[in-house]
Design a protein around this motif. Structure first.
Motif, PDB file in Angstrom:
ATOM      1  N   ASN B  28       0.825  -1.230  -0.116  1.00 53.11           N
ATOM      2  CA  ASN B  28       0.066  -0.107  -0.009  1.00 53.11           C
ATOM      3  C   ASN B  28       1.031   1.426   0.049  1.00 53.11           C
ATOM      4  O   ASN B  28       0.656   2.214   0.401  1.00 53.11           O
ATOM      5  CB  ASN B  28      -0.714  -0.151   1.206  1.00 53.11           C
ATOM      6  N   HIS B  29       2.328   1.215  -0.628  1.00 54.63           N
ATOM      7  CA  HIS B  29       3.024   2.541  -0.921  1.00 54.63           C
ATOM      8  C   HIS B  29       2.263   3.243  -1.723  1.00 54.63           C
ATOM      9  O   HIS B  29       1.789   3.168  -2.704  1.00 54.63           O
ATOM     10  CB  HIS B  29       4.290   1.917  -1.091  1.00 54.63           C
ATOM     11  N   ASN B  30       2.643   4.548  -1.431  1.00 49.50           N
ATOM     12  CA  ASN B  30       2.366   5.751  -2.202  1.00 49.50           C
ATOM     13  C   ASN B  30       3.092   6.094  -3.307  1.00 49.50           C
ATOM     14  O   ASN B  30       2.919   6.260  -4.483  1.00 49.50           O
ATOM     15  CB  ASN B  30       2.135   7.061  -1.470  1.00 49.50           C
ATOM     16  N   SER B  31       4.524   5.863  -3.235  1.00 54.19           N
ATOM     17  CA  SER B  31       5.464   6.123  -4.240  1.00 54.19           C
ATOM     18  C   SER B  31       6.035   4.904  -4.839  1.00 54.19           C
ATOM     19  O   SER B  31       6.578   4.115  -4.022  1.00 54.19           O
ATOM     20  CB  SER B  31       6.411   7.178  -3.790  1.00 54.19           C
ATOM     21  N   MET B  32       6.434   4.841  -6.298  1.00 48.64           N
ATOM     22  CA  MET B  32       6.959   4.079  -6.887  1.00 48.64           C
ATOM     23  C   MET B  32       8.059   4.712  -7.881  1.00 48.64           C
ATOM     24  O   MET B  32       8.124   5.654  -8.401  1.00 48.64           O
ATOM     25  CB  MET B  32       6.014   3.071  -7.481  1.00 48.64           C
ATOM     26  N   ILE B  46      14.994   6.752 -13.639  1.00 48.44           N
ATOM     27  CA  ILE B  46      14.266   6.888 -14.775  1.00 48.44           C
ATOM     28  C   ILE B  46      13.178   7.545 -14.847  1.00 48.44           C
ATOM     29  O   ILE B  46      12.964   8.647 -15.267  1.00 48.44           O
ATOM     30  CB  ILE B  46      14.088   5.379 -15.480  1.00 48.44           C
ATOM     31  N   TYR B  47      12.369   7.252 -13.825  1.00 51.30           N
ATOM     32  CA  TYR B  47      10.763   7.920 -13.859  1.00 51.30           C
ATOM     33  C   TYR B  47      10.486   7.380 -12.383  1.00 51.30           C
ATOM     34  O   TYR B  47      11.118   6.476 -11.858  1.00 51.30           O
ATOM     35  CB  TYR B  47       9.841   7.043 -14.771  1.00 51.30           C
ATOM     36  N   TYR B  48       9.586   8.461 -11.723  1.00 52.08           N
ATOM     37  CA  TYR B  48       9.181   8.007 -10.504  1.00 52.08           C
ATOM     38  C   TYR B  48       7.665   8.431 -10.465  1.00 52.08           C
ATOM     39  O   TYR B  48       7.237   9.212 -11.586  1.00 52.08           O
ATOM     40  CB  TYR B  48       9.876   8.471  -9.482  1.00 52.08           C
ATOM     41  N   SER B  49       6.986   7.934  -9.547  1.00 51.07           N
ATOM     42  CA  SER B  49       5.509   8.417  -9.253  1.00 51.07           C
ATOM     43  C   SER B  49       5.331   8.544  -7.858  1.00 51.07           C
ATOM     44  O   SER B  49       5.327   7.523  -7.060  1.00 51.07           O
ATOM     45  CB  SER B  49       4.755   7.140  -9.808  1.00 51.07           C
ATOM     46  N   GLY B  53      -1.395   8.195 -10.034  1.00 53.01           N
ATOM     47  CA  GLY B  53      -1.916   9.163 -10.877  1.00 53.01           C
ATOM     48  C   GLY B  53      -1.077  10.257 -11.487  1.00 53.01           C
ATOM     49  O   GLY B  53      -1.392  11.172 -12.239  1.00 53.01           O
ATOM     50  N   THR B  54       0.216  10.374 -10.817  1.00 52.23           N
ATOM     51  CA  THR B  54       1.091  11.092 -11.363  1.00 52.23           C
ATOM     52  C   THR B  54       2.543  10.390 -11.495  1.00 52.23           C
ATOM     53  O   THR B  54       2.738   9.331 -11.033  1.00 52.23           O
ATOM     54  CB  THR B  54       1.729  12.257 -10.088  1.00 52.23           C
ATOM     55  N   THR B  55       3.224  10.941 -12.658  1.00 47.54           N
ATOM     56  CA  THR B  55       4.626  10.402 -13.031  1.00 47.54           C
ATOM     57  C   THR B  55       5.427  11.512 -13.332  1.00 47.54           C
ATOM     58  O   THR B  55       4.815  12.475 -13.806  1.00 47.54           O
ATOM     59  CB  THR B  55       4.317   9.363 -13.990  1.00 47.54           C
ATOM     60  N   ASP B  56       6.438  11.073 -13.040  1.00 47.71           N
ATOM     61  CA  ASP B  56       7.635  12.553 -13.147  1.00 47.71           C
ATOM     62  C   ASP B  56       8.976  11.696 -13.778  1.00 47.71           C
ATOM     63  O   ASP B  56       9.359  10.710 -13.456  1.00 47.71           O
ATOM     64  CB  ASP B  56       7.721  13.365 -11.959  1.00 47.71           C
ATOM     65  N   LYS B  57       9.622  12.613 -14.567  1.00 43.08           N
ATOM     66  CA  LYS B  57      10.898  12.011 -15.119  1.00 43.08           C
ATOM     67  C   LYS B  57      12.025  12.197 -14.260  1.00 43.08           C
ATOM     68  O   LYS B  57      12.074  13.022 -13.279  1.00 43.08           O
ATOM     69  CB  LYS B  57      11.380  13.087 -16.199  1.00 43.08           C
ATOM     70  N   GLY B  58      12.887  11.246 -14.326  1.00 41.55           N
ATOM     71  CA  GLY B  58      14.254  11.161 -13.233  1.00 41.55           C
ATOM     72  C   GLY B  58      15.129  11.720 -14.283  1.00 41.55           C
ATOM     73  O   GLY B  58      15.274  12.570 -14.831  1.00 41.55           O
ATOM     74  N   GLU B  59      16.524  11.070 -13.904  1.00 38.81           N
ATOM     75  CA  GLU B  59      17.794  11.420 -14.340  1.00 38.81           C
ATOM     76  C   GLU B  59      17.989  11.094 -15.708  1.00 38.81           C
ATOM     77  O   GLU B  59      18.528  11.802 -16.467  1.00 38.81           O
ATOM     78  CB  GLU B  59      18.962  11.035 -13.433  1.00 38.81           C
ATOM     79  N   VAL B  60      17.270   9.943 -16.094  1.00 35.95           N
ATOM     80  CA  VAL B  60      17.610   9.310 -17.478  1.00 35.95           C
ATOM     81  C   VAL B  60      16.299   8.693 -18.142  1.00 35.95           C
ATOM     82  O   VAL B  60      16.136   7.607 -18.450  1.00 35.95           O
ATOM     83  CB  VAL B  60      18.654   8.229 -17.737  1.00 35.95           C
ATOM     84  N   PRO B  61      15.340   9.508 -18.508  1.00 36.92           N
ATOM     85  CA  PRO B  61      13.974   8.948 -19.035  1.00 36.92           C
ATOM     86  C   PRO B  61      13.856   8.902 -20.364  1.00 36.92           C
ATOM     87  O   PRO B  61      13.056   8.094 -20.919  1.00 36.92           O
ATOM     88  CB  PRO B  61      13.086  10.193 -18.731  1.00 36.92           C
ATOM     89  N   ASN B  62      14.968   9.361 -21.267  1.00 38.58           N
ATOM     90  CA  ASN B  62      14.935   8.984 -22.790  1.00 38.58           C
ATOM     91  C   ASN B  62      14.768   7.820 -23.124  1.00 38.58           C
ATOM     92  O   ASN B  62      15.776   6.993 -22.703  1.00 38.58           O
ATOM     93  CB  ASN B  62      15.892   9.686 -23.360  1.00 38.58           C
ATOM     94  N   GLY B  63      13.900   7.324 -23.913  1.00 40.64           N
ATOM     95  CA  GLY B  63      13.889   6.035 -24.494  1.00 40.64           C
ATOM     96  C   GLY B  63      12.802   5.243 -23.474  1.00 40.64           C
ATOM     97  O   GLY B  63      12.734   3.911 -23.877  1.00 40.64           O
ATOM     98  N   TYR B  64      12.345   5.768 -22.726  1.00 34.58           N
ATOM     99  CA  TYR B  64      11.406   5.103 -21.717  1.00 34.58           C
ATOM    100  C   TYR B  64       9.960   5.821 -21.594  1.00 34.58           C
ATOM    101  O   TYR B  64       9.798   7.011 -21.609  1.00 34.58           O
ATOM    102  CB  TYR B  64      11.955   4.797 -20.236  1.00 34.58           C
TER     103      TYR B  64
END
Lengths: 112, 116
Positions: B28-32, B46-49, B53-64
């Motif tokens: 039942n964690h909020n962040s992934m 790469i990405y995080y949530s 309902g929310t997602t954001d780019k991390g350090e290396v998101p290109n190609g994903y």
């Protein structure tokens, strides 16, 4: 931009000797600070963390770390290493409900 | 209590193929989070949530790309795999409760991906 620097790629210490692994960070505010350890072929295990308060934090396996705000550092220490401490160590920073950034890691070898 | 489950554990792709890495947590964690681990480079985000309902780019998101399907599941998609995406991929989660345990990352066992 946030960043974490672990300047030592590989360190070798003798069993029973003291250890210090360095970590410097760049962040907009004082973040939460973590040290994780990864043994060969294993997942990551949390050693210790700093959120606020006492700047010297104690962790598992006899490790401790000191937060120095003026130096943006969070160095990991152990007074006497054991052969089982050979692993890769990662420093990480983050804030509540947001990204957590890891350093590139320091590989620790133990000399018998 | 399974914790964080990633599938598959191993995958070999040819350049240009697509695939989705699956991640599910039962805490039942909020962040992934999705990280990749490469020798000498540590774990790179790469990405995080932060929450469902929310997602954001991390350090290396290109190609994903990512999808937070629901609170439990967070998938990572490679639309057109490249050899540079050969890596070990880790999914992680945390609860975000403002306690010591709440800020701890729980990791899956990893996916070893090779792109030929």
């Amino acid at each position: 931009a946030q960043s974490v620097t672990q300047p030592d790629i590989h360190i070798t210490v003798s069993e029973g000797a003291s250890l210090e692994l360095r970590c410097n960070y760049s962040y907009g505010a004082t973040p939460y600070l973590f040290w994780y350890v990864q043994s060969p072929g294993q997942g990551l295990q949390l050693l210790l963390k700093y959120f606020s308060g006492d700047t010297l934090v104690q962790g598992i396996k006899g490790f401790e770390a000191e937060f120095k705000r003026s130096q943006s550092s969070f160095n990991l220490r152990k007074p006497s290493v054991h052969w089982s401490d050979a692993a890769e160590y990662f420093c990480a920073v983050g804030v509540w409900a947001s990204k957590i950034i890891f350093g590139s890691g320091t590989r620790l070898s133990i000399r018998p | 209590n399974a914790g964080v489950t990633q599938t598959p554990k191993f995958q070999v792709l040819k350049t240009g193929q697509s695939m989705t890495l699956q991640c599910a947590q039962d805490m039942n964690h909020n962040s992934m989070y999705w990280y990749r681990q490469d020798p000498g480079m540590g774990l790179r985000l790469i990405y995080y949530s932060a929450s469902e309902g929310t997602t954001d780019k991390g350090e290396v998101p290109n190609g994903y790309n990512v999808s937070r399907l629901n609170k439990r599941e967070f998938s990572l998609r490679l639309e057109s795999a490249a050899p540079s995406q050969t890596s070990v991929y880790f999914c992680a989660s945390r609860s975000n409760q403002e306690t010591v345990e709440g800020e701890k990352l729980f990791f899956g066992s990893g996916t070893q991906l090779s792109v030929l």
